[in-house]
Design a protein around this motif. Sequence first.
Motif, PDB file in Angstrom:
ATOM      1  N   VAL A  69     -16.025   6.234  -0.914  1.00 32.47           N
ATOM      2  CA  VAL A  69     -14.788   6.989  -0.704  1.00 32.47           C
ATOM      3  C   VAL A  69     -14.939   8.426  -1.190  1.00 32.47           C
ATOM      4  O   VAL A  69     -14.342   9.334  -0.645  1.00 32.47           O
ATOM      5  CB  VAL A  69     -13.597   6.293  -1.415  1.00 32.47           C
ATOM      6  CG1 VAL A  69     -13.818   6.212  -2.919  1.00 32.47           C
ATOM      7  CG2 VAL A  69     -12.292   7.032  -1.134  1.00 32.47           C
ATOM      8  N   THR A 116      -9.498  10.594  -4.974  1.00 36.43           N
ATOM      9  CA  THR A 116      -9.941   9.301  -4.443  1.00 36.43           C
ATOM     10  C   THR A 116      -9.107   8.851  -3.244  1.00 36.43           C
ATOM     11  O   THR A 116      -9.142   7.683  -2.866  1.00 36.43           O
ATOM     12  CB  THR A 116      -9.869   8.226  -5.544  1.00 36.43           C
ATOM     13  OG1 THR A 116      -8.572   8.248  -6.152  1.00 36.43           O
ATOM     14  CG2 THR A 116     -10.924   8.486  -6.612  1.00 36.43           C
ATOM     15  N   GLN A 119      -8.301   1.592  -4.249  1.00 43.78           N
ATOM     16  CA  GLN A 119      -9.710   1.516  -3.892  1.00 43.78           C
ATOM     17  C   GLN A 119     -10.494   0.516  -4.732  1.00 43.78           C
ATOM     18  O   GLN A 119     -11.707   0.403  -4.582  1.00 43.78           O
ATOM     19  CB  GLN A 119     -10.353   2.903  -4.034  1.00 43.78           C
ATOM     20  CG  GLN A 119      -9.824   3.941  -3.057  1.00 43.78           C
ATOM     21  CD  GLN A 119     -10.207   3.630  -1.619  1.00 43.78           C
ATOM     22  OE1 GLN A 119     -11.039   2.755  -1.359  1.00 43.78           O
ATOM     23  NE2 GLN A 119      -9.594   4.316  -0.684  1.00 43.78           N
ATOM     24  N   CYS A 120      -9.816  -0.209  -5.629  1.00 47.85           N
ATOM     25  CA  CYS A 120     -10.520  -1.201  -6.443  1.00 47.85           C
ATOM     26  C   CYS A 120     -10.163  -2.611  -5.984  1.00 47.85           C
ATOM     27  O   CYS A 120      -8.993  -2.966  -5.901  1.00 47.85           O
ATOM     28  CB  CYS A 120     -10.180  -1.034  -7.925  1.00 47.85           C
ATOM     29  SG  CYS A 120     -11.151  -2.142  -8.975  1.00 47.85           S
ATOM     30  N   HIS A 141      -5.471   0.649  -8.702  1.00 47.31           N
ATOM     31  CA  HIS A 141      -5.860   1.684  -7.756  1.00 47.31           C
ATOM     32  C   HIS A 141      -6.174   1.026  -6.421  1.00 47.31           C
ATOM     33  O   HIS A 141      -6.808  -0.032  -6.386  1.00 47.31           O
ATOM     34  CB  HIS A 141      -7.075   2.450  -8.276  1.00 47.31           C
ATOM     35  CG  HIS A 141      -7.360   3.705  -7.517  1.00 47.31           C
ATOM     36  ND1 HIS A 141      -7.936   3.713  -6.266  1.00 47.31           N
ATOM     37  CD2 HIS A 141      -7.131   5.005  -7.839  1.00 47.31           C
ATOM     38  CE1 HIS A 141      -8.059   4.956  -5.851  1.00 47.31           C
ATOM     39  NE2 HIS A 141      -7.581   5.762  -6.790  1.00 47.31           N
ATOM     40  N   ALA A 200     -15.514  -1.573  -5.821  1.00 46.81           N
ATOM     41  CA  ALA A 200     -14.613  -0.708  -5.079  1.00 46.81           C
ATOM     42  C   ALA A 200     -14.457  -1.211  -3.654  1.00 46.81           C
ATOM     43  O   ALA A 200     -15.355  -1.853  -3.092  1.00 46.81           O
ATOM     44  CB  ALA A 200     -15.135   0.726  -5.069  1.00 46.81           C
ATOM     45  N   VAL A 201     -13.294  -0.932  -3.057  1.00 44.13           N
ATOM     46  CA  VAL A 201     -13.055  -1.322  -1.665  1.00 44.13           C
ATOM     47  C   VAL A 201     -13.969  -0.534  -0.749  1.00 44.13           C
ATOM     48  O   VAL A 201     -14.601  -1.071   0.148  1.00 44.13           O
ATOM     49  CB  VAL A 201     -11.578  -1.080  -1.290  1.00 44.13           C
ATOM     50  CG1 VAL A 201     -11.345  -1.376   0.191  1.00 44.13           C
ATOM     51  CG2 VAL A 201     -10.666  -1.944  -2.146  1.00 44.13           C
ATOM     52  N   GLN A 202     -14.044   0.759  -0.968  1.00 41.76           N
ATOM     53  CA  GLN A 202     -14.907   1.638  -0.196  1.00 41.76           C
ATOM     54  C   GLN A 202     -15.767   2.428  -1.189  1.00 41.76           C
ATOM     55  O   GLN A 202     -15.356   3.489  -1.660  1.00 41.76           O
ATOM     56  CB  GLN A 202     -14.084   2.586   0.673  1.00 41.76           C
ATOM     57  CG  GLN A 202     -13.218   1.866   1.694  1.00 41.76           C
ATOM     58  CD  GLN A 202     -12.347   2.829   2.485  1.00 41.76           C
ATOM     59  OE1 GLN A 202     -12.521   4.033   2.390  1.00 41.76           O
ATOM     60  NE2 GLN A 202     -11.428   2.294   3.252  1.00 41.76           N
ATOM     61  N   ARG A 230       0.827  -1.194   0.000  1.00 42.94           N
ATOM     62  CA  ARG A 230       0.000   0.000   0.000  1.00 42.94           C
ATOM     63  C   ARG A 230       0.870   1.256   0.000  1.00 42.94           C
ATOM     64  O   ARG A 230       0.403   2.337  -0.316  1.00 42.94           O
ATOM     65  CB  ARG A 230      -0.930   0.008   1.204  1.00 42.94           C
ATOM     66  CG  ARG A 230      -2.056  -1.001   1.099  1.00 42.94           C
ATOM     67  CD  ARG A 230      -2.900  -0.786  -0.137  1.00 42.94           C
ATOM     68  NE  ARG A 230      -4.006  -1.730  -0.227  1.00 42.94           N
ATOM     69  CZ  ARG A 230      -4.728  -1.930  -1.290  1.00 42.94           C
ATOM     70  NH1 ARG A 230      -4.448  -1.294  -2.408  1.00 42.94           N
ATOM     71  NH2 ARG A 230      -5.721  -2.778  -1.296  1.00 42.94           N
TER      72      ARG A 230
END
Length: 239
Positions: free
Chosen positions: A201, A66, A146-147, A144, A196-198, A26
């Motif tokens: 976001v 993002t 967030q994906c 990314h 998406a993770v969140q 990360r």
Amino acid sequence: MFRLRHVGILAAFVVTGVAALPPISRLHYQTAPYDRSPADRRLRAFDESHPQCALWTDWHKLCSRTGPNGASYCRLDRQHTVAPSQPFCAISLDEQQRETAAERSSRQRFSKMWLQKDCQNCSPVRIYQPDRPFGGAQLSQVEHPQCAVWRLEYPIKFNNVRVNECSEDGRPDLPSCRSAALQRLKQDAPFVCSEAVQPDVCGKARGQPYGPENHEIIPLGSSRRGSPVWGFHCNRKNQ
């Protein structure tokens, strides 16, 4: 008609299984990564002066809001390192937004006008080079933090089941996006983030404002209204 390239790579992937690559830390992803270079100073200034721009680039970095709490997040396309040019807004949340001549010239890098020879009444269209920065044909161009799941153009076999997605978070029912085969894979249609993770976001995050079935924006060509780059971005402005 769209064709899947490097079929041999996928065949090796299916026969030999997943040859996993080390997971990307990360720390590879940073928020507001503007340095003190002239190019990054221009990117930061563009960011601050274009609040309705959801995705902007100078072809060297691609940025969106993002990061945590809507912070600016930029990334590199390490497979396509080019000199930066004038920042421009690739996707705007404001339909009335206008661009300068310098921004338009920068947007038109890696492209040419094409006129169909056997069609006298056809208007010329702008065609973008397939192998350009942030074109979306490879996962390395769209990754990314967030994906969690990326959609493929065509299904592949995984554990004797046909799937059309790969996972960034180690799901046992999907191939890993970190696999060597999928990292090398090139598609004709860009990869799209399908989960998406969140999701909240930034209101609602999108891999691109068009669905994966829409081929209006593709590495092989682009409509004049389309974006020449493919990126994860906010679908509406943060409040």
